[in-house]
Design a protein around this motif. Structure first.
Motif, PDB file in Angstrom:
ATOM      1  N   ILE A   1       0.836  -1.205   0.000  1.00  0.00           N
ATOM      2  CA  ILE A   1       0.000   0.000   0.000  1.00  0.00           C
ATOM      3  C   ILE A   1       0.869   1.252   0.000  1.00  0.00           C
ATOM      4  O   ILE A   1       0.574   2.235  -0.690  1.00  0.00           O
ATOM      5  CB  ILE A   1      -0.945  -0.024   1.217  1.00  0.00           C
ATOM      6  N   ALA A   2       1.955   1.221   0.779  1.00  0.00           N
ATOM      7  CA  ALA A   2       2.839   2.381   0.856  1.00  0.00           C
ATOM      8  C   ALA A   2       3.472   2.686  -0.508  1.00  0.00           C
ATOM      9  O   ALA A   2       3.567   3.848  -0.931  1.00  0.00           O
ATOM     10  CB  ALA A   2       3.916   2.145   1.900  1.00  0.00           C
ATOM     11  N   THR A   3       3.895   1.652  -1.196  1.00  0.00           N
ATOM     12  CA  THR A   3       4.525   1.853  -2.519  1.00  0.00           C
ATOM     13  C   THR A   3       3.517   2.382  -3.529  1.00  0.00           C
ATOM     14  O   THR A   3       3.826   3.273  -4.339  1.00  0.00           O
ATOM     15  CB  THR A   3       5.135   0.531  -3.014  1.00  0.00           C
ATOM     16  N   ILE A   4       2.286   1.853  -3.517  1.00  0.00           N
ATOM     17  CA  ILE A   4       1.250   2.327  -4.450  1.00  0.00           C
ATOM     18  C   ILE A   4       0.913   3.785  -4.196  1.00  0.00           C
ATOM     19  O   ILE A   4       0.812   4.597  -5.131  1.00  0.00           O
ATOM     20  CB  ILE A   4       0.002   1.441  -4.336  1.00  0.00           C
ATOM     21  N   ALA A   5       0.755   4.148  -2.913  1.00  0.00           N
ATOM     22  CA  ALA A   5       0.427   5.537  -2.583  1.00  0.00           C
ATOM     23  C   ALA A   5       1.552   6.476  -2.992  1.00  0.00           C
ATOM     24  O   ALA A   5       1.316   7.564  -3.535  1.00  0.00           O
ATOM     25  CB  ALA A   5       0.139   5.653  -1.089  1.00  0.00           C
ATOM     26  N   LEU A   6       2.787   6.069  -2.723  1.00  0.00           N
ATOM     27  CA  LEU A   6       3.930   6.900  -3.105  1.00  0.00           C
ATOM     28  C   LEU A   6       4.012   7.043  -4.626  1.00  0.00           C
ATOM     29  O   LEU A   6       4.317   8.121  -5.153  1.00  0.00           O
ATOM     30  CB  LEU A   6       5.216   6.292  -2.544  1.00  0.00           C
ATOM     31  N   ALA A   7       3.757   5.954  -5.355  1.00  0.00           N
ATOM     32  CA  ALA A   7       3.802   6.017  -6.821  1.00  0.00           C
ATOM     33  C   ALA A   7       2.724   6.950  -7.360  1.00  0.00           C
ATOM     34  O   ALA A   7       2.962   7.692  -8.322  1.00  0.00           O
ATOM     35  CB  ALA A   7       3.634   4.611  -7.404  1.00  0.00           C
ATOM     36  N   GLN A   8       1.545   6.963  -6.775  1.00  0.00           N
ATOM     37  CA  GLN A   8       0.466   7.854  -7.217  1.00  0.00           C
ATOM     38  C   GLN A   8       0.857   9.318  -7.054  1.00  0.00           C
ATOM     39  O   GLN A   8       0.702  10.127  -7.969  1.00  0.00           O
ATOM     40  CB  GLN A   8      -0.814   7.552  -6.446  1.00  0.00           C
ATOM     41  N   THR A   9       1.333   9.660  -5.867  1.00  0.00           N
ATOM     42  CA  THR A   9       1.691  11.066  -5.610  1.00  0.00           C
ATOM     43  C   THR A   9       2.882  11.506  -6.470  1.00  0.00           C
ATOM     44  O   THR A   9       2.908  12.618  -6.997  1.00  0.00           O
ATOM     45  CB  THR A   9       2.015  11.254  -4.134  1.00  0.00           C
ATOM     46  N   THR A  10       3.858  10.623  -6.615  1.00  0.00           N
ATOM     47  CA  THR A  10       5.034  10.972  -7.429  1.00  0.00           C
ATOM     48  C   THR A  10       4.659  11.115  -8.895  1.00  0.00           C
ATOM     49  O   THR A  10       5.124  12.043  -9.590  1.00  0.00           O
ATOM     50  CB  THR A  10       6.123   9.895  -7.265  1.00  0.00           C
ATOM     51  N   LEU A  11       3.804  10.215  -9.382  1.00  0.00           N
ATOM     52  CA  LEU A  11       3.361  10.303 -10.777  1.00  0.00           C
ATOM     53  C   LEU A  11       2.579  11.588 -11.018  1.00  0.00           C
ATOM     54  O   LEU A  11       2.767  12.253 -12.049  1.00  0.00           O
ATOM     55  CB  LEU A  11       2.498   9.090 -11.116  1.00  0.00           C
ATOM     56  N   ARG A  12       1.731  11.977 -10.088  1.00  0.00           N
ATOM     57  CA  ARG A  12       0.984  13.220 -10.227  1.00  0.00           C
ATOM     58  C   ARG A  12       1.920  14.424 -10.249  1.00  0.00           C
ATOM     59  O   ARG A  12       1.714  15.376 -11.010  1.00  0.00           O
ATOM     60  CB  ARG A  12      -0.012  13.344  -9.070  1.00  0.00           C
ATOM     61  N   SER A  13       2.953  14.379  -9.440  1.00  0.00           N
ATOM     62  CA  SER A  13       3.905  15.492  -9.406  1.00  0.00           C
ATOM     63  C   SER A  13       4.695  15.601 -10.715  1.00  0.00           C
ATOM     64  O   SER A  13       4.889  16.688 -11.248  1.00  0.00           O
ATOM     65  CB  SER A  13       4.865  15.310  -8.230  1.00  0.00           C
ATOM     66  N   ILE A  14       5.139  14.453 -11.238  1.00  0.00           N
ATOM     67  CA  ILE A  14       5.932  14.487 -12.481  1.00  0.00           C
ATOM     68  C   ILE A  14       5.070  14.924 -13.657  1.00  0.00           C
ATOM     69  O   ILE A  14       5.483  15.767 -14.478  1.00  0.00           O
ATOM     70  CB  ILE A  14       6.543  13.096 -12.734  1.00  0.00           C
ATOM     71  N   ILE A  15       3.865  14.374 -13.767  1.00  0.00           N
ATOM     72  CA  ILE A  15       2.990  14.734 -14.879  1.00  0.00           C
ATOM     73  C   ILE A  15       2.591  16.205 -14.811  1.00  0.00           C
ATOM     74  O   ILE A  15       2.458  16.889 -15.835  1.00  0.00           O
ATOM     75  CB  ILE A  15       1.741  13.828 -14.897  1.00  0.00           C
ATOM     76  N   GLY A  16       2.427  16.726 -13.615  1.00  0.00           N
ATOM     77  CA  GLY A  16       2.025  18.124 -13.470  1.00  0.00           C
ATOM     78  C   GLY A  16       3.087  19.104 -13.928  1.00  0.00           C
ATOM     79  O   GLY A  16       2.770  20.269 -14.201  1.00  0.00           O
ATOM     80  N   ASP A  17       4.338  18.675 -14.015  1.00  0.00           N
ATOM     81  CA  ASP A  17       5.430  19.552 -14.470  1.00  0.00           C
ATOM     82  C   ASP A  17       5.710  19.412 -15.957  1.00  0.00           C
ATOM     83  O   ASP A  17       6.693  19.978 -16.455  1.00  0.00           O
ATOM     84  CB  ASP A  17       6.713  19.241 -13.687  1.00  0.00           C
ATOM     85  N   MET A  18       4.886  18.675 -16.676  1.00  0.00           N
ATOM     86  CA  MET A  18       5.106  18.457 -18.101  1.00  0.00           C
ATOM     87  C   MET A  18       3.847  18.813 -18.887  1.00  0.00           C
ATOM     88  O   MET A  18       2.737  18.751 -18.363  1.00  0.00           O
ATOM     89  CB  MET A  18       5.472  16.988 -18.375  1.00  0.00           C
ATOM     90  N   GLU A  19       4.068  19.200 -20.154  1.00  0.00           N
ATOM     91  CA  GLU A  19       2.943  19.465 -21.040  1.00  0.00           C
ATOM     92  C   GLU A  19       2.447  18.149 -21.652  1.00  0.00           C
ATOM     93  O   GLU A  19       3.140  17.126 -21.627  1.00  0.00           O
ATOM     94  CB  GLU A  19       3.351  20.435 -22.146  1.00  0.00           C
ATOM     95  N   LEU A  20       1.230  18.217 -22.189  1.00  0.00           N
ATOM     96  CA  LEU A  20       0.601  17.000 -22.705  1.00  0.00           C
ATOM     97  C   LEU A  20       1.417  16.372 -23.829  1.00  0.00           C
ATOM     98  O   LEU A  20       1.582  15.147 -23.889  1.00  0.00           O
ATOM     99  CB  LEU A  20      -0.818  17.318 -23.191  1.00  0.00           C
ATOM    100  N   ASP A  21       1.931  17.191 -24.745  1.00  0.00           N
ATOM    101  CA  ASP A  21       2.725  16.647 -25.846  1.00  0.00           C
ATOM    102  C   ASP A  21       3.983  15.961 -25.337  1.00  0.00           C
ATOM    103  O   ASP A  21       4.395  14.916 -25.862  1.00  0.00           O
ATOM    104  CB  ASP A  21       3.100  17.765 -26.823  1.00  0.00           C
ATOM    105  N   GLU A  22       4.611  16.521 -24.302  1.00  0.00           N
ATOM    106  CA  GLU A  22       5.800  15.892 -23.729  1.00  0.00           C
ATOM    107  C   GLU A  22       5.465  14.547 -23.097  1.00  0.00           C
ATOM    108  O   GLU A  22       6.239  13.592 -23.173  1.00  0.00           O
ATOM    109  CB  GLU A  22       6.423  16.816 -22.684  1.00  0.00           C
TER     110      GLU A  22
END
Length: 376
Positions: free
Chosen positions: A114-135
């Motif tokens: 559960i800890a790994t899944i939660a961490l992956a969700q938050t990290t993925l949201r952070s990385i995607i939020g710093d990139m544009e859709l085309d990237e």
């Protein structure tokens, strides 16, 4: 009777106690699989690891935790993320993990899954939020590597190693997807317009080249035709004049020995031919009485004939030699040699014309044609 019952009770109790003791002893047996690692906890104290195979621990007061050391696959649930260019997008992923330190994986975190899944969700949201859709659409490998490094560093304290992360799906929401489809359609229309314009340009260039080559070949054909006609006319005139000059020579040489008698006979013969014609009006270029007088003299033979024409040498004295008057007339061999020279020159002109046409065909191609073919 009572003693018999008591003995039976004792026997049953002994059997029961022995069964309980055996069950208790059996409950202390722990079988650890080859891909597992056992953690032995005795009365709340960690006593150590249990290796794969047969292990016996104190029953009733021992707790054995079996940790799976194989690579495990965790499914990151789909979540909606806002990109840098404010495009809502649904993203999910898959994480591959492996327990490398069973003690940390059990004692340092409540549930490392559960800890790994939660961490992956938050990290993925952070990385995607710093990139544009085309990237995001074109740089999935970069996102995978970046997310793996961040998760591996964070889960190192839990005794868990993140082996790989894969973005499974990037699905923009309906409005964004519709806008992307419209953009793609517009881009394809633009490329089609470019292809059409370049095709028209290429066609116009090819037509111009064809017209140019046609005009060149037509001009060369006209020039060669005129040259041939001029040379043929010149040779024809030379041959015709040569024939006339030879006829004049023969006539002049044959007329030298003629006297008045011969001329009179020829005149009468000509007069007879003219009288046989169909014309009703005849004009004579000489006086008929003189002709009759000369005929009478010839028939009567009363006067001695004296030649009025003269000798051949007298003609040369008056008008000169035939070669001086008529000029040098080329013989057939000289005319044939000149015709061959003309034909050789025409062949050279034809070769030069063909070479010019080939040079025109080797014109450099229009820039951008290869790119247009790639677009096709």
């Amino acid at each position: 009777m009572i003693m018999a019952l008591f003995d039976t009770f004792l026997i049953v109790m002994a059997i029961f106690l022995m069964a309980v003791i055996i069950i208790i002893l059996i409950s202390g047996i722990r079988i650890i699989q080859p891909y597992q690692q056992g953690l032995w906890i005795l009365l709340g104290q960690y006593r150590g690891r249990l290796n794969p195979g047969f292990n016996w621990v104190l029953p009733l007061v021992s707790n054995v935790i079996k940790m799976d050391l194989r690579t495990q696959v965790l499914d990151i649930p789909k979540q909606e993320v806002i990109t840098k260019d404010n495009s809502p997008t649904n993203v999910d992923a898959i994480v591959y993990i492996k327990v490398v330190d069973p003690e940390k994986a059990f004692f340092e975190v409540t549930n490392y899954h559960i800890a790994t899944i939660a961490l992956a969700q938050t990290t993925l949201r952070s990385i995607i939020g710093d990139m544009e859709l085309d990237e995001i659409l074109y740089n999935r490998e970069v996102i995978n590597n970046k997310l793996r490094d961040i998760l591996d560093k964070a889960t190192d304290g839990w005794g868990v190693k993140v082996e790989a992360v894969e973005i499974r799906e990037v699905d923009p929401v309906g409005t964004v997807k519709a806008a992307m489809e419209e953009q793609t359609s517009a881009e394809r229309r633009r490329r089609a317009a470019i292809l059409l314009a370049d095709g028209n340009k290429r066609s116009a260039i090819l037509e111009a080249e064809g017209a140019k080559q046609s005009m060149i070949l037509k001009a060369e054909g006209t020039r060669q035709s005129k040259i041939l006609e001029a040379e043929g006319s010149r040779v024809s005139k030379i041959l015709e004049m040569q024939g006339q000059s030879q006829a004049l020579r023969l006539l002049s040489l044959g007329a030298v020995p003629l006297d008045k008698k011969a001329l009179t006979v020829l005149s009468l013969d000509t007069l007879a031919k003219m009288s046989n014609g169909q014309a009703t009006k005849i004009i004579f270029p000489f006086e008929i009485s003189k002709l009759v007088e000369q005929s009478a003299k010839y028939l009567g033979a009363s006067e001695e004939f004296v030649s009025e024409i003269g000798k051949e040498t007298d003609i040369e004295k008056l008008v000169g030699k035939p070669d001086d008057v008529l000029g040098r007339i080329p013989n057939p061999d000289e005319l044939r040699s000149e015709v061959q020279s003309i034909e050789s020159q025409l062949k050279k002109d034809l070769i030069e014309t063909t070479k010019t046409a080939k040079d025109v065909r080797k014109m450099p191609k229009v820039e951008g044609i290869n790119e247009i073919e790639d677009l096709k």
